[in-house]
Design a protein around this motif. Sequence first.
Motif, PDB file in Angstrom:
ATOM      1  N   GLN A  42      13.775   6.243   4.782  1.00 47.05           N
ATOM      2  CA  GLN A  42      14.115   5.317   3.701  1.00 47.05           C
ATOM      3  C   GLN A  42      12.878   4.554   3.249  1.00 47.05           C
ATOM      4  O   GLN A  42      11.842   4.580   3.902  1.00 47.05           O
ATOM      5  N   GLY A  43      13.022   3.870   2.116  1.00 47.27           N
ATOM      6  CA  GLY A  43      11.938   3.026   1.649  1.00 47.27           C
ATOM      7  C   GLY A  43      11.912   1.696   2.389  1.00 47.27           C
ATOM      8  O   GLY A  43      12.792   1.407   3.185  1.00 47.27           O
ATOM      9  N   GLY A 105       0.440  -5.586   7.199  1.00 41.65           N
ATOM     10  CA  GLY A 105      -0.034  -5.347   8.548  1.00 41.65           C
ATOM     11  C   GLY A 105       0.190  -3.894   8.913  1.00 41.65           C
ATOM     12  O   GLY A 105       0.769  -3.128   8.144  1.00 41.65           O
ATOM     13  N   ALA A 106      -0.237  -3.523  10.105  1.00 41.53           N
ATOM     14  CA  ALA A 106      -0.182  -2.124  10.519  1.00 41.53           C
ATOM     15  C   ALA A 106       1.210  -1.644  10.898  1.00 41.53           C
ATOM     16  O   ALA A 106       1.430  -0.452  11.076  1.00 41.53           O
TER      17      ALA A 106
ATOM     18  N   TYR B  33       4.362  -0.398  -8.879  1.00 41.58           N
ATOM     19  CA  TYR B  33       3.235  -0.449  -7.949  1.00 41.58           C
ATOM     20  C   TYR B  33       3.149   0.863  -7.197  1.00 41.58           C
ATOM     21  O   TYR B  33       4.174   1.466  -6.878  1.00 41.58           O
ATOM     22  N   TYR B  35       1.443   2.337  -3.549  1.00 40.65           N
ATOM     23  CA  TYR B  35       0.818   2.027  -2.273  1.00 40.65           C
ATOM     24  C   TYR B  35       0.642   3.341  -1.511  1.00 40.65           C
ATOM     25  O   TYR B  35       1.312   4.327  -1.786  1.00 40.65           O
ATOM     26  N   ARG B  37      -0.001   4.908   2.647  1.00 39.10           N
ATOM     27  CA  ARG B  37      -0.187   4.706   4.079  1.00 39.10           C
ATOM     28  C   ARG B  37      -0.781   5.970   4.666  1.00 39.10           C
ATOM     29  O   ARG B  37      -0.108   6.991   4.751  1.00 39.10           O
ATOM     30  N   LYS B  41      -2.626   3.958   9.883  1.00 36.61           N
ATOM     31  CA  LYS B  41      -3.219   2.780   9.264  1.00 36.61           C
ATOM     32  C   LYS B  41      -2.139   1.956   8.547  1.00 36.61           C
ATOM     33  O   LYS B  41      -0.975   2.327   8.518  1.00 36.61           O
ATOM     34  N   GLU B  42      -2.564   0.831   7.983  1.00 40.12           N
ATOM     35  CA  GLU B  42      -1.605   0.001   7.286  1.00 40.12           C
ATOM     36  C   GLU B  42      -1.352   0.524   5.877  1.00 40.12           C
ATOM     37  O   GLU B  42      -2.110   1.323   5.348  1.00 40.12           O
ATOM     38  N   ILE B  43      -0.259   0.048   5.293  1.00 38.38           N
ATOM     39  CA  ILE B  43       0.069   0.385   3.908  1.00 38.38           C
ATOM     40  C   ILE B  43      -0.919  -0.353   3.004  1.00 38.38           C
ATOM     41  O   ILE B  43      -1.107  -1.560   3.138  1.00 38.38           O
ATOM     42  N   PHE B  45      -2.376  -1.160  -0.963  1.00 50.31           N
ATOM     43  CA  PHE B  45      -2.135  -1.233  -2.394  1.00 50.31           C
ATOM     44  C   PHE B  45      -3.078  -0.301  -3.142  1.00 50.31           C
ATOM     45  O   PHE B  45      -4.271  -0.234  -2.821  1.00 50.31           O
ATOM     46  N   PHE B  91       3.848   5.426  -1.444  1.00 57.37           N
ATOM     47  CA  PHE B  91       5.032   4.641  -1.789  1.00 57.37           C
ATOM     48  C   PHE B  91       4.900   4.108  -3.206  1.00 57.37           C
ATOM     49  O   PHE B  91       3.827   3.725  -3.647  1.00 57.37           O
ATOM     50  N   PHE B 107      11.112  -0.807  -2.866  1.00 55.61           N
ATOM     51  CA  PHE B 107      10.316   0.373  -2.549  1.00 55.61           C
ATOM     52  C   PHE B 107      11.151   1.645  -2.577  1.00 55.61           C
ATOM     53  O   PHE B 107      12.323   1.656  -2.196  1.00 55.61           O
ATOM     54  N   GLY B 108      10.493   2.723  -2.975  1.00 55.15           N
ATOM     55  CA  GLY B 108      11.079   4.043  -2.851  1.00 55.15           C
ATOM     56  C   GLY B 108      10.855   4.595  -1.452  1.00 55.15           C
ATOM     57  O   GLY B 108      10.157   3.983  -0.642  1.00 55.15           O
ATOM     58  N   PRO B 109      11.415   5.784  -1.147  1.00 56.29           N
ATOM     59  CA  PRO B 109      11.322   6.364   0.190  1.00 56.29           C
ATOM     60  C   PRO B 109       9.958   6.962   0.493  1.00 56.29           C
ATOM     61  O   PRO B 109       9.674   7.298   1.635  1.00 56.29           O
ATOM     62  N   ARG B 112       5.526  12.231   1.193  1.00 54.34           N
ATOM     63  CA  ARG B 112       4.642  12.576   2.292  1.00 54.34           C
ATOM     64  C   ARG B 112       3.741  13.720   1.869  1.00 54.34           C
ATOM     65  O   ARG B 112       4.232  14.818   1.651  1.00 54.34           O
TER      66      ARG B 112
END
Lengths: 114, 116
Positions: A42-43, A105-106, B33, B35, B37, B41-43, B45, B91, B107-109, B112
């Motif tokens: 999911q988002g 954050g991570a 927006y 984004y 990931r 690592k972190e998500i 922008f 995302f 946010f969308g799913p 990948r």
Amino acid sequence: AQSVTQLGSHVSVSEGALVLLRCNYSSSVPPYLFWYVQYPNQGLQLLLKYTSAATLVKGINGFEAEFKKSETSFHLTKPSAHMSDAAEYFCAVTVTDSWGKLQFGAGTQVVVTP
Amino acid sequence: EAGVTQFPSHSVIEKGQTVTLRCDPISGHDNLYWYRRVMGKEIKFLLHFVKESKQDESGMPNNRFLAERTGGTYSTLKVQPAELEDSGVYFCASSRGQGPLQETQYFGPGTRLLVL
């Protein structure tokens, strides 16, 4: 510039136990802080947000977070974990001069054990 | 009300190929927006549209990435040519207004992307 640090990439909690996820932020100007959750496939879903009103913020699914400026923290808690709380949780920050630009954050993966 | 949708859900391509990701925001949301990931690592922008205009593209990694939002509705993010380090989850999010005081980002799913 602003940033967030989440302590612990994985947290295991027993069903019924306290859930505590830690988030510390860094910002030279007043921040706006968020917690998002992502369930499998999911988002990201917003749990709660701090926008300089009350320092104790209540969110969905029984979660709450407290903004502590002196500790630069915004920890997320839930008194009693449920199996359905198993997910990945993200703390995020933005500031007034960068509307919409969330800095995440991570992430912390939460596992709930019976 | 339909949420943010993204297509495809998964994409596997070879290095050097082109991939186009699509995002359909919630109807009536002017802000969109992107984004990303990267694994472990972190998500991060990438960029922000207000209607069809790019408000902030400071997070775009390099000129191999091109985002468009013609007509202010759906958006596409094209990677050409793709490199191994482009692998990750992309995302998309949308909001009606701007600023955390006004609007939540939905946010969308995610898509990948795996570049081999």
